[in-house]
Design an enzyme around this catalytic site. Sequence first.
Site, mmCIF file in Angstrom:
data_model
loop_
_atom_site.group_PDB
_atom_site.id
_atom_site.type_symbol
_atom_site.label_atom_id
_atom_site.label_comp_id
_atom_site.label_asym_id
_atom_site.label_seq_id
_atom_site.Cartn_x
_atom_site.Cartn_y
_atom_site.Cartn_z
ATOM 1 N N VAL A 174 0.834 -1.198 0.000
ATOM 2 C CA VAL A 174 0.000 0.000 0.000
ATOM 3 C C VAL A 174 0.871 1.251 0.000
ATOM 4 O O VAL A 174 0.591 2.224 -0.709
ATOM 5 C CB VAL A 174 -0.961 -0.004 1.199
ATOM 6 C CG1 VAL A 174 -1.899 1.191 1.135
ATOM 7 C CG2 VAL A 174 -1.774 -1.295 1.228
ATOM 8 N N ASP A 175 1.930 1.243 0.791
ATOM 9 C CA ASP A 175 2.857 2.376 0.784
ATOM 10 C C ASP A 175 3.431 2.601 -0.613
ATOM 11 O O ASP A 175 3.541 3.739 -1.086
ATOM 12 C CB ASP A 175 4.003 2.143 1.769
ATOM 13 C CG ASP A 175 3.611 2.469 3.200
ATOM 14 O OD1 ASP A 175 3.075 3.555 3.426
ATOM 15 O OD2 ASP A 175 3.864 1.632 4.076
ATOM 16 N N ALA A 176 3.805 1.509 -1.280
ATOM 17 C CA ALA A 176 4.448 1.628 -2.583
ATOM 18 C C ALA A 176 3.495 2.174 -3.631
ATOM 19 O O ALA A 176 3.854 3.064 -4.415
ATOM 20 C CB ALA A 176 5.001 0.273 -3.022
#
Length: 402
Positions: A174-176
């Site tokens: 999700v961060d990426a």
Amino acid sequence: MTTRDKPGILAGYRVLDCSIAMAGPFAAQRLGDLGADVVKVEPVTGEWQRHAAAGGAGGNRINVSFLSLNRNKRSLAVDLKDPAGKAVLRRLVEGADVFLQNYRPGVAERLGVDYASLSAVNPSLVYVSISGYGEDGPYAQRPGQDLLLQAMSGAMLSAGRAGEAPRAAGQYLVDAVTASTAFEGALAALLHRERTGEGQLVTVNMLDAVTTLQMQELSVHTVGGLPQTRSGQPHAHVYIRSPYGAFPTADGHIVLAFPPLKRLGEILGEDSFLSMDDEVHGWTHRDEVFARTASRLLARTSREWLDAFEAAGIWAGPVYGYADLLDDPQIRHNGTFVTYDHPTEGRVTVPGFPYRFSATPPRIDRGAPLAGEHTREILAEAGLDDREVAELLAAGTVVETS
């Protein structure tokens, strides 16, 4: 002048990166890779990620987590709770093109660095705000942590066996994807500004980023009306027919992606597949097909099976660990990883750039900075004279590190 010597495609743009952790810093790093002058504005004690090493991987003066997300940046360490520190930031905003932050909703307003405040200083500013769930709404104050968002997104129930625990991705997915979304948003807003002269607010949230990543899967559910049904075998995707997933072999694992059942049966020596219809029995006998495939694959090594499947035109591939990935000939050919010398961390090898440009290639001009390493030069560029800088340093409003 070779392309390697040319300035990056974003040369001449200045980015103020006030973000922490992964999504924001990763987005800002990509802007820096393309030539933007990225100033990392961090607390006088250093950004949070400097003190939280993923996997416990430390370093000499910079841990691996921070090192991986903050190359091609300069560091200004400043206390934004100090009125003098706020004044310093506003001076920088006057000459900035992009401002990026991922504070929790409400924090930017309390610090006086929200879009309304900073656009009054610089109307052409592209202001990128990253949040976990949105700028407002019932979940706005919830922590935007990767695993929490993976679980909420529905993605963890699109693979694996019925009755087993949901399975998370093996990376900060999700961060990426949020970082990529913020990067794209910043570029699009800069293009708009080039055409109109207008700055604007760009908002990105992790929940929407990971939800829209599943465009096809969710459309199968919302438009096609098909439920997200896991079955008895560990299929890699609930909306793809069997066999589809990772399978053990005599010496490791390989993946298979929905091969024609008749052809697969011929190679495996599985006669039951020879009369099956891919799009009928691949669904109605999904677990049976998976289990029989898994049983047959145990008889030979991964390399033997991959060679046989390649010859037959069947989609199959190895299951790599990181050591295997680094040694892969295509990875080496692509130059996927880059190596550079860092002044405190030594020889560094890390993933490089996800894009290619023939005229203005991305490059690494500097590794991740120490906290406040560039404080003095950045303030000088903002127009502060030696006396003003000395006063800020003496008061502790800013710090410098060498």
